[in-house]
Design an enzyme around this catalytic site. Structure first.
Site, PDB file in Angstrom:
ATOM      1  N   LYS A  21       0.817  -1.214   0.000  1.00 42.35           N
ATOM      2  CA  LYS A  21       0.000   0.000   0.000  1.00 42.35           C
ATOM      3  C   LYS A  21       0.851   1.265   0.000  1.00 42.35           C
ATOM      4  O   LYS A  21       0.587   2.215  -0.752  1.00 42.35           O
ATOM      5  CB  LYS A  21      -0.938  -0.004   1.214  1.00 42.35           C
ATOM      6  CG  LYS A  21      -2.064  -1.032   1.096  1.00 42.35           C
ATOM      7  CD  LYS A  21      -2.989  -1.001   2.296  1.00 42.35           C
ATOM      8  CE  LYS A  21      -4.120  -2.015   2.109  1.00 42.35           C
ATOM      9  NZ  LYS A  21      -5.090  -1.983   3.225  1.00 42.35           N
ATOM     10  N   LYS A  54      11.860 -10.950  24.633  1.00 39.28           N
ATOM     11  CA  LYS A  54      11.203  -9.718  25.074  1.00 39.28           C
ATOM     12  C   LYS A  54      10.052 -10.030  26.027  1.00 39.28           C
ATOM     13  O   LYS A  54       9.839  -9.317  27.018  1.00 39.28           O
ATOM     14  CB  LYS A  54      10.699  -8.925  23.869  1.00 39.28           C
ATOM     15  CG  LYS A  54      10.122  -7.574  24.260  1.00 39.28           C
ATOM     16  CD  LYS A  54       9.842  -6.690  23.068  1.00 39.28           C
ATOM     17  CE  LYS A  54       9.313  -5.321  23.518  1.00 39.28           C
ATOM     18  NZ  LYS A  54       9.087  -4.411  22.394  1.00 39.28           N
ATOM     19  N   GLU A 138       3.777  -1.699  14.603  1.00 45.01           N
ATOM     20  CA  GLU A 138       4.495  -0.472  14.947  1.00 45.01           C
ATOM     21  C   GLU A 138       5.096   0.118  13.675  1.00 45.01           C
ATOM     22  O   GLU A 138       5.786  -0.591  12.930  1.00 45.01           O
ATOM     23  CB  GLU A 138       5.622  -0.751  15.948  1.00 45.01           C
ATOM     24  CG  GLU A 138       6.337   0.538  16.366  1.00 45.01           C
ATOM     25  CD  GLU A 138       7.598   0.278  17.165  1.00 45.01           C
ATOM     26  OE1 GLU A 138       7.583   0.557  18.364  1.00 45.01           O
ATOM     27  OE2 GLU A 138       8.589  -0.204  16.579  1.00 45.01           O
ATOM     28  N   HIS A 154      21.983   0.319  16.093  1.00 49.03           N
ATOM     29  CA  HIS A 154      21.460  -1.038  16.267  1.00 49.03           C
ATOM     30  C   HIS A 154      22.590  -2.073  16.134  1.00 49.03           C
ATOM     31  O   HIS A 154      22.672  -3.025  16.910  1.00 49.03           O
ATOM     32  CB  HIS A 154      20.369  -1.302  15.226  1.00 49.03           C
ATOM     33  CG  HIS A 154      19.787  -2.670  15.297  1.00 49.03           C
ATOM     34  ND1 HIS A 154      18.863  -3.038  16.253  1.00 49.03           N
ATOM     35  CD2 HIS A 154      20.010  -3.785  14.537  1.00 49.03           C
ATOM     36  CE1 HIS A 154      18.546  -4.306  16.088  1.00 49.03           C
ATOM     37  NE2 HIS A 154      19.219  -4.786  15.058  1.00 49.03           N
TER      38      HIS A 154
END
Length: 212
Positions: A21, A54, A138, A154
């Site tokens: 999209k 996590k 997210e 990172h």
């Protein structure tokens, strides 16, 4: 298909559909010769091991992963200019195929590490053979300079297992400020840059010639 593959399937579907999209929107801007606020789009679904780590760290039960872990599916929209970020944020807020759940502006309120980006968590409906599933995605929106810095940070976090030495941290903070200053300077000449890009695109189109 095992349990994790079944659980993650709608997240993969959401990421792929959203990438299509937003890439389509970028293509529409380019075909219309308007400045596109979207430079490129990437997406990913967290690996199972990262989800488990996590969940353990945040004390999230497996039964509540779909509501309490908001970044299992992630999309990143990278822009040329800081003003493009505002355009993309408004674009997301106005869409009727998603629901914005929360927003965090790490550009106005940068992290102590120097990290800057705009975060949105959305609810996205995925149509499966078992009916509609709502998954959280997210979305991180940032400039190319912010993205370069975040990619390096990172990598260093991975290298040092989250314990980056202080002297490297200080350099990262200085690098983040340099990236911010680059964005500020480029914003001041964005009209000139956009005009130059329009000329280059037009010349490329003229030189393509007919297909043979």
């Amino acid at each position: 298909m095992n349990g994790w593959a079944i659980f993650l399937s709608p997240y993969h579907q959401a990421v792929e559909e959203l990438k299509v999209k937003f890439k389509s929107l970028r293509d529409q801007y380019q075909r219309s010769s308007k400045h596109t606020p979207i430079e490129f789009v990437t997406g990913r679904v967290k690996p199972m091991t990262s989800i488990q780590e996590k969940a353990k760290r945040k004390n999230i039960s497996l039964e509540h992963l779909h509501t309490e872990m908001q970044d299992i599916a992630g999309l990143r929209i990278v822009c040329q200019f800081v003003t493009d970020i505002d355009t993309v944020v408004e674009m997301l807020r106005s869409r009727n195929d998603i629901t914005v759940i929360s927003e965090r502006d790490y550009i106005k309120e940068k992290k102590s590490s120097g990290y800057r980006s705009y975060h949105m968590v959305i609810d996205y409906p995925v149509h499966t053979i078992d009916g509609t599933r709502h998954v959280l995605v997210e979305i991180q929106i940032r400039t190319m300079a912010m993205n370069f810095w975040a990619t390096i940070e990172h990598s260093l976090n991975y290298k040092y297992s989250g314990e980056i030495p202080e002297h490297v941290k200080r350099r990262l903070v200085r690098a983040a400020e340099a990236a911010y200053n680059l964005d500020e300077e480029m914003s001041k000449i964005q009209d000139e840059v956009r005009e130059a890009q329009t000329i280059i695109t037009k010349r490329r189109e003229e030189n393509k010639g007919p297909y043979k």
